[in-house]
Motif scaffolding. Structure first.
Motif, PDB file in Angstrom:
ATOM      1  N   ASN A  89      42.342  41.251  44.505  1.00  0.00           N
ATOM      2  CA  ASN A  89      41.863  40.803  45.460  1.00  0.00           C
ATOM      3  C   ASN A  89      40.247  40.582  44.644  1.00  0.00           C
ATOM      4  OD1 ASN A  89      40.925  43.267  46.588  1.00  0.00           O
ATOM      5  ND2 ASN A  89      42.548  42.412  48.240  1.00  0.00           N
ATOM      6  N   THR A  90      39.545  41.386  44.032  1.00  0.00           N
ATOM      7  CA  THR A  90      38.412  40.792  43.644  1.00  0.00           C
ATOM      8  C   THR A  90      37.713  39.797  42.597  1.00  0.00           C
ATOM      9  OG1 THR A  90      38.422  43.798  42.667  1.00  0.00           O
ATOM     10  CG2 THR A  90      36.723  41.926  41.936  1.00  0.00           C
ATOM     11  N   LYS A  91      37.570  39.215  43.828  1.00  0.00           N
ATOM     12  CA  LYS A  91      36.808  37.354  43.710  1.00  0.00           C
ATOM     13  C   LYS A  91      35.443  38.022  43.031  1.00  0.00           C
ATOM     14  CE  LYS A  91      39.396  36.879  47.077  1.00  0.00           C
ATOM     15  NZ  LYS A  91      40.353  36.164  47.540  1.00  0.00           N
ATOM     16  N   ILE A  92      35.658  36.918  41.924  1.00  0.00           N
ATOM     17  CA  ILE A  92      34.739  36.771  40.990  1.00  0.00           C
ATOM     18  C   ILE A  92      34.407  34.916  41.006  1.00  0.00           C
ATOM     19  CG2 ILE A  92      36.490  36.286  39.192  1.00  0.00           C
ATOM     20  CD1 ILE A  92      34.278  37.851  37.345  1.00  0.00           C
ATOM     21  N   ASN A  93      33.081  34.487  40.730  1.00  0.00           N
ATOM     22  CA  ASN A  93      32.496  33.564  40.746  1.00  0.00           C
ATOM     23  C   ASN A  93      32.102  32.719  39.501  1.00  0.00           C
ATOM     24  OD1 ASN A  93      31.876  31.134  41.221  1.00  0.00           O
ATOM     25  ND2 ASN A  93      30.512  31.304  43.453  1.00  0.00           N
ATOM     26  N   ALA A  94      33.114  31.604  39.434  1.00  0.00           N
ATOM     27  CA  ALA A  94      32.563  31.427  37.244  1.00  0.00           C
ATOM     28  C   ALA A  94      31.414  30.483  37.677  1.00  0.00           C
ATOM     29  CB  ALA A  94      33.684  30.942  36.924  1.00  0.00           C
ATOM     30  N   SER A  95      31.020  30.267  38.510  1.00  0.00           N
ATOM     31  CA  SER A  95      29.590  29.505  38.741  1.00  0.00           C
ATOM     32  C   SER A  95      27.706  29.787  38.813  1.00  0.00           C
ATOM     33  CB  SER A  95      29.503  28.052  39.718  1.00  0.00           C
ATOM     34  OG  SER A  95      29.434  28.527  41.345  1.00  0.00           O
ATOM     35  N   GLN A  96      28.108  30.974  39.249  1.00  0.00           N
ATOM     36  CA  GLN A  96      26.683  31.659  39.186  1.00  0.00           C
ATOM     37  C   GLN A  96      27.573  33.047  38.581  1.00  0.00           C
ATOM     38  OE1 GLN A  96      25.964  32.110  43.261  1.00  0.00           O
ATOM     39  NE2 GLN A  96      27.895  33.824  43.562  1.00  0.00           N
ATOM     40  N   PRO A  97      25.902  33.642  38.052  1.00  0.00           N
ATOM     41  CA  PRO A  97      25.863  35.651  37.555  1.00  0.00           C
ATOM     42  C   PRO A  97      27.080  36.423  38.093  1.00  0.00           C
ATOM     43  CG  PRO A  97      24.006  34.419  36.975  1.00  0.00           C
ATOM     44  CD  PRO A  97      24.638  33.493  37.996  1.00  0.00           C
ATOM     45  N   THR A  98      27.454  36.932  37.512  1.00  0.00           N
ATOM     46  CA  THR A  98      28.120  38.011  38.526  1.00  0.00           C
ATOM     47  C   THR A  98      27.924  39.478  38.126  1.00  0.00           C
ATOM     48  OG1 THR A  98      30.249  36.023  38.662  1.00  0.00           O
ATOM     49  CG2 THR A  98      31.005  38.349  39.508  1.00  0.00           C
ATOM     50  N   TRP A  99      28.285  40.248  39.004  1.00  0.00           N
ATOM     51  CA  TRP A  99      28.057  41.610  38.617  1.00  0.00           C
ATOM     52  C   TRP A  99      29.279  42.401  38.774  1.00  0.00           C
ATOM     53  CZ3 TRP A  99      28.429  45.769  41.688  1.00  0.00           C
ATOM     54  CH2 TRP A  99      28.487  46.811  41.325  1.00  0.00           C
ATOM     55  N   ILE A 100      29.962  43.167  38.278  1.00  0.00           N
ATOM     56  CA  ILE A 100      31.309  43.563  38.282  1.00  0.00           C
ATOM     57  C   ILE A 100      31.240  45.055  37.801  1.00  0.00           C
ATOM     58  CG2 ILE A 100      31.902  42.997  35.754  1.00  0.00           C
ATOM     59  CD1 ILE A 100      34.962  42.433  37.457  1.00  0.00           C
ATOM     60  N   ALA A 101      31.459  46.290  38.513  1.00  0.00           N
ATOM     61  CA  ALA A 101      31.895  47.342  37.686  1.00  0.00           C
ATOM     62  C   ALA A 101      32.962  48.144  38.336  1.00  0.00           C
ATOM     63  CB  ALA A 101      31.080  48.125  39.368  1.00  0.00           C
ATOM     64  N   LEU A 102      33.334  49.238  37.653  1.00  0.00           N
ATOM     65  CA  LEU A 102      34.018  49.822  37.193  1.00  0.00           C
ATOM     66  C   LEU A 102      34.122  51.634  38.029  1.00  0.00           C
ATOM     67  CD1 LEU A 102      37.021  51.486  36.942  1.00  0.00           C
ATOM     68  CD2 LEU A 102      36.094  51.478  34.399  1.00  0.00           C
ATOM     69  N   TYR A 103      34.119  51.835  38.861  1.00  0.00           N
ATOM     70  CA  TYR A 103      34.151  53.003  39.817  1.00  0.00           C
ATOM     71  C   TYR A 103      35.294  54.371  39.666  1.00  0.00           C
ATOM     72  CZ  TYR A 103      29.842  52.325  42.349  1.00  0.00           C
ATOM     73  OH  TYR A 103      28.943  51.592  42.806  1.00  0.00           O
ATOM     74  N   ASN A 104      34.769  55.457  39.636  1.00  0.00           N
ATOM     75  CA  ASN A 104      35.961  56.780  39.489  1.00  0.00           C
ATOM     76  C   ASN A 104      37.354  56.827  40.545  1.00  0.00           C
ATOM     77  OD1 ASN A 104      34.137  57.802  41.347  1.00  0.00           O
ATOM     78  ND2 ASN A 104      34.623  60.021  40.653  1.00  0.00           N
ATOM     79  N   GLY A 105      37.721  57.354  41.018  1.00  0.00           N
ATOM     80  CA  GLY A 105      39.006  57.695  42.048  1.00  0.00           C
ATOM     81  C   GLY A 105      38.163  58.165  43.083  1.00  0.00           C
ATOM     82  N   ASN A 106      37.454  58.939  43.380  1.00  0.00           N
ATOM     83  CA  ASN A 106      36.999  58.894  44.235  1.00  0.00           C
ATOM     84  C   ASN A 106      35.876  57.963  44.915  1.00  0.00           C
ATOM     85  OD1 ASN A 106      37.685  61.484  43.987  1.00  0.00           O
ATOM     86  ND2 ASN A 106      36.267  62.502  43.007  1.00  0.00           N
ATOM     87  N   ALA A 107      35.685  56.827  44.086  1.00  0.00           N
ATOM     88  CA  ALA A 107      34.197  55.920  44.415  1.00  0.00           C
ATOM     89  C   ALA A 107      32.676  56.257  44.431  1.00  0.00           C
ATOM     90  CB  ALA A 107      35.737  55.300  46.431  1.00  0.00           C
TER      91      ALA A 107
END
Length: 337
Positions: free
Chosen positions: A136-154
């Motif tokens: 359910n991660t939200k991503i908006n195609a109309s503007q620059p979007t930062w996306i990240a990947l975290y480990n299992g401990n967050a």
């Protein structure tokens, strides 16, 4: 407490301290190893607007993100987190609060166990109840979007990227899987689930340049070709030298002195045989004298010559045929009987 009891107590404390130090070092090395393995899990390709590209199992098209395992060992990414909320970068934020702002990669999915160089695609802007690959991660195609990947401990940021505004069905992807710079990929070159930038119309030269930007493979291949050619030349000249050596040895043996008398003897024998054949052929041409008679007369003449009975001539034995009536009598007698 006597001295013996004090000594035992002190020894036990020292042993416990050593065990604690050993366990601490083991846990620290395990944590470092786990951190190194986590670093091999990278973001690889992202599509923010999907209109004609990849479909999910329900036939719907949604934004998606591709993750790749860059190591050469298998690693399960279950329990890791994906987020587009920059507030998680606040180091003072508690871990439970940070987890609320992220989407967790669920357990119980065999596809999350990535083997060496393997890829996996997750659908974004979706609902987790559709399947384990829906987040359910939200991503908006109309503007620059930062996306990240975290480990299992967050707590540890493994990889992140800011996606610019791109056209529908285009992706923002790395030029090389898991490493290198990012670039906008046109719709006809999108590669969900496989290595990036592997399009069918790509020439072999372009693919080689892309996969070997520093020329190491080219250098190894060139040196391999040179060494192979040198080895081939060595084998060829070795065989050629052996053949020439044997020919030279045969030539020397043919010209050796012990063989010359044998050669002369053979030649003399052939000559005598040839002359004898000529003599026999000439004798057989004489009319009225058969071969046995001819040979007997020659033998008798030679015998007379040895006994000095025959006349002495210049090495010539003359035999003249003479017709008699004996042959006619013999023929008549045969006819009579």
């Amino acid at each position: 407490m006597n001295k013996k009891q004090k000594y035992i107590t002190t020894s036990n404390k020292q042993l416990m301290n050593k065990i604690c130090i050993l366990l601490g070092a083991l846990l620290l090395s395990t944590a470092k190893m786990t951190a190194q393995i986590d670093k091999s899990i990278r973001l690889n390709e992202i599509m923010t607007s999907n209109s004609t590209s990849l479909q999910d199992e329900y036939g719907e098209r949604e934004a998606w993100i591709e993750i790749v395992n860059t190591s050469f060992s298998t690693y399960n990414i279950r329990g890791m987190f994906i987020t587009t909320d920059r507030s998680v970068l606040n180091k003072t934020m508690s871990v439970p609060e940070r987890m609320k702002r992220m989407s967790i990669i669920p357990n119980g999915e065999s596809r999350t166990s990535l083997s060496a160089r393997q890829h996996i695609v997750f659908f974004l802007n979706s609902q987790p109840h559709k399947g384990s690959l829906h987040l359910n991660t939200k991503i908006n195609a109309s503007q620059p979007t930062w996306i990240a990947l975290y480990n299992g401990n967050a707590t540890q940021l493994l990889d992140s990227v800011t996606i610019p505004v791109i056209a529908p069905d285009q992706t923002f992807a790395r030029r090389t899987d898991g490493t290198g710079a990012w670039a906008i990929v046109p719709a006809d070159c999108v590669t969900p689930g496989i290595s990036n930038f592997t399009q069918a119309n790509e020439s072999k030269i372009d693919k080689f340049k892309r996969e070997d930007p520093y020329g190491f493979a080219m250098a190894i291949m060139a040196m391999g070709i040179v060494f192979f050619c040198l080895a081939l030349l060595f084998v060829f000249f070795s065989i050629f030298g052996t053949i020439m050596k044997h020919q030279e040895t045969a030539r020397k043996v043919a010209n050796a002195q012990p063989i010359k008398p044998i050669t002369k003897t053979v030649e003399k024998t052939i000559e005598v045989g040839h002359k004898t054949g000529i003599i026999l052929q000439d004798g057989l041409k004489l009319k009225g004298i058969e071969r046995e008679v001819y040979m007997a007369v020659i033998a008798m003449a030679l015998k007379q010559y040895e006994d000095d009975v025959h006349d002495v001539e210049s090495g010539v034995i003359t035999i003249k045929p003479k017709d008699t009536d004996w042959n006619d009598e013999t023929y008549s007698m045969r006819q009579f009987h």
